[in-house]
Design an enzyme around this catalytic site. Structure first.
Site, PDB file in Angstrom:
ATOM      1  N   ASP A 171       0.815  -1.212   0.000  1.00  0.00           N
ATOM      2  CA  ASP A 171       0.000   0.000   0.000  1.00  0.00           C
ATOM      3  C   ASP A 171       0.851   1.266   0.000  1.00  0.00           C
ATOM      4  O   ASP A 171       2.065   1.217   0.191  1.00  0.00           O
ATOM      5  CB  ASP A 171      -0.957   0.004   1.209  1.00  0.00           C
ATOM      6  CG  ASP A 171      -0.273  -0.418   2.516  1.00  0.00           C
ATOM      7  OD1 ASP A 171       0.979  -0.413   2.563  1.00  0.00           O
ATOM      8  OD2 ASP A 171      -0.973  -0.744   3.479  1.00  0.00           O
ATOM      9  N   ASP A 211      -7.132  -2.016  14.149  1.00  0.00           N
ATOM     10  CA  ASP A 211      -8.533  -2.364  13.881  1.00  0.00           C
ATOM     11  C   ASP A 211      -8.645  -3.665  13.079  1.00  0.00           C
ATOM     12  O   ASP A 211      -9.704  -3.978  12.542  1.00  0.00           O
ATOM     13  CB  ASP A 211      -9.256  -1.209  13.161  1.00  0.00           C
ATOM     14  CG  ASP A 211      -8.626  -0.861  11.810  1.00  0.00           C
ATOM     15  OD1 ASP A 211      -7.709  -1.603  11.357  1.00  0.00           O
ATOM     16  OD2 ASP A 211      -9.052   0.137  11.195  1.00  0.00           O
ATOM     17  N   HIS A 263      -6.890  -4.506  10.343  1.00  0.00           N
ATOM     18  CA  HIS A 263      -6.684  -4.455   8.893  1.00  0.00           C
ATOM     19  C   HIS A 263      -5.397  -5.149   8.464  1.00  0.00           C
ATOM     20  O   HIS A 263      -4.423  -5.204   9.210  1.00  0.00           O
ATOM     21  CB  HIS A 263      -6.745  -3.017   8.351  1.00  0.00           C
ATOM     22  CG  HIS A 263      -5.636  -2.104   8.788  1.00  0.00           C
ATOM     23  ND1 HIS A 263      -5.856  -0.811   9.207  1.00  0.00           N
ATOM     24  CD2 HIS A 263      -4.300  -2.275   8.852  1.00  0.00           C
ATOM     25  CE1 HIS A 263      -4.709  -0.236   9.495  1.00  0.00           C
ATOM     26  NE2 HIS A 263      -3.739  -1.113   9.299  1.00  0.00           N
ATOM     27  N   GLU A 313      -9.544  -1.715   5.543  1.00  0.00           N
ATOM     28  CA  GLU A 313     -10.211  -1.334   6.783  1.00  0.00           C
ATOM     29  C   GLU A 313     -11.492  -2.138   7.000  1.00  0.00           C
ATOM     30  O   GLU A 313     -11.981  -2.788   6.067  1.00  0.00           O
ATOM     31  CB  GLU A 313     -10.528   0.168   6.723  1.00  0.00           C
ATOM     32  CG  GLU A 313      -9.297   1.061   6.618  1.00  0.00           C
ATOM     33  CD  GLU A 313      -8.488   1.133   7.916  1.00  0.00           C
ATOM     34  OE1 GLU A 313      -8.402   0.144   8.658  1.00  0.00           O
ATOM     35  OE2 GLU A 313      -7.921   2.207   8.185  1.00  0.00           O
TER      36      GLU A 313
HETATM   37  C1  GLP Z   1      -0.235   0.338   8.483  1.00  0.00           C
HETATM   38  C2  GLP Z   1       0.021  -0.536   7.265  1.00  0.00           C
HETATM   39  C3  GLP Z   1      -0.203  -2.016   7.564  1.00  0.00           C
HETATM   40  C4  GLP Z   1       0.474  -2.393   8.877  1.00  0.00           C
HETATM   41  C5  GLP Z   1      -0.098  -1.567   9.988  1.00  0.00           C
HETATM   42  C6  GLP Z   1       0.446  -1.933  11.358  1.00  0.00           C
HETATM   43  O1  GLP Z   1      -1.572   0.660   8.628  1.00  0.00           O
HETATM   44  N1  GLP Z   1      -0.791  -0.163   6.157  1.00  0.00           N
HETATM   45  O2  GLP Z   1       0.302  -2.793   6.491  1.00  0.00           O
HETATM   46  O3  GLP Z   1       0.293  -3.759   9.127  1.00  0.00           O
HETATM   47  O4  GLP Z   1       0.226  -0.204   9.700  1.00  0.00           O
HETATM   48  O5  GLP Z   1       1.563  -1.181  11.663  1.00  0.00           O
HETATM   49  P1  GLP Z   1       2.558  -1.466  12.867  1.00  0.00           P
HETATM   50  O6  GLP Z   1       3.393  -2.597  12.440  1.00  0.00           O
HETATM   51  O7  GLP Z   1       3.340  -0.195  12.981  1.00  0.00           O
HETATM   52  O8  GLP Z   1       1.731  -1.761  14.053  1.00  0.00           O
END
Ligand code: GLP
Length: 257
Positions: free
Chosen positions: A67, A136, A138, A143
């Site tokens: 993404d 959440d 995702h 989402e």
């Molecule tokens: C973002 C990314 C996700 C990732 C998430 C969790 O939203 N789009 O791909 O899994 O963050 O991030 P973290 O690893 O910092 O908790």
């Protein structure tokens, strides 16, 4: 789904790196799906170390990122392009032409998303997809409410995600509210998914994703229906799992061959 519980963040990163290394050594021209966020940084550091010290080569690898924020240029310090360069690409040898990150500045988003899907297909599909999990539930930026068969497209982020990701931005900067993201269906097409999560903050959502119902309200839960998913988490993130003892039992008795 295999659930591997490790002592801490470093051990999670090492086990994830083992899976990536195993594939890259077996299939040097493999296709990797890559993730951003804080969680995979340790995995990337370990891959960099193995590249520099143990001759792990990525010279034939192709990569596709999950993404990108919509509206951020690739040189914006909070863009996922920038993150990937800093945390991985600048330190290993995936050829530039083989690295793909969604274009946050795409004008015709629908057309751009279709072409991303086609590129993945033409590359032979994703062999190994690295995933984190958002607060959440995702995966990528899918989402709550995302179609479980969705493909790459634009999504609007939830307030929770915007809040969670604020920590990466400067005080006076606003977190973009839109992102281009691979769909749940795109991720489900990967031959092998590995999801990593660490820390107590993730314990509740990890339990919902792994042991709760499969629901678009927690898009990571769809991995329960994936033919080959490995979840690697630390003790803290495993805290709320009902079957944690069984997962450990299985891992200790993993059949070889
Ligand atoms: C973002 C990314 C996700 C990732 C998430 C969790 O939203 N789009 O791909 O899994 O963050 O991030 P973290 O690893 O910092 O908790």
């Amino acid at each position: 789904m295999e659930v591997i519980i490790q002592a801490d963040y470093d051990a999670v990163s090492r086990v994830a790196a083992d899976l990536v290394e195993e594939l890259v050594r077996k299939k040097p021209d493999c296709v990797l799906g890559l993730a951003t966020g804080g969680t995979p940084v340790g995995l990337y550091q370990e891959l960099i170390r193995r590249h520099q010290e143990e001759k792990l080569s990525f010279s034939k690898v192709t990569s596709f990122n999950l993404d990108e924020y919509y509206g951020l240029t690739p040189d914006h310090p909070q863009s996922y392009h920038y993150f990937m360069n800093e945390e991985l690409f600048d330190h290993i040898n995936i050829p530039k032409k083989n690295r793909h990150v969604p274009d946050g500045m795409a004008k015709n988003v629908e057309k751009w998303c279709k072409s991303y899907e086609n590129k993945i297909k033409r590359a032979g599909g994703i062999d190994l997809q690295v995933l984190g999990i958002g607060g959440d539930g995702h995966i990528a930026f899918n989402e709550p409410g995302s179609s479980l068969v969705s493909r790459t497209r634009m999504k609007t982020l939830t307030e929770e995600t915007i809040r969670d990701n604020k920590r990466f931005f400067n005080k006076n900067e606003t977190v973009p509210i839109h992102a281009i993201t691979m769909g749940v269906g795109t991720i489900m097409d990967a031959k092998h998914c590995i999801m990593i999560a660490t820390g107590e903050k993730k314990a509740k959502i990890v339990a919902a994703a792994l042991e709760g119902p499969v629901t678009s309200q927690v898009t990571a839960s769809v991995l329960q229906m994936h033919p080959k998913t490995t979840v690697i988490i630390d003790e803290a993130a495993a805290k709320k799992l009902k079957n944690h003892k069984y997962y450990r039992w299985c891992y200790d008795r993993k059949p070889t061959g």
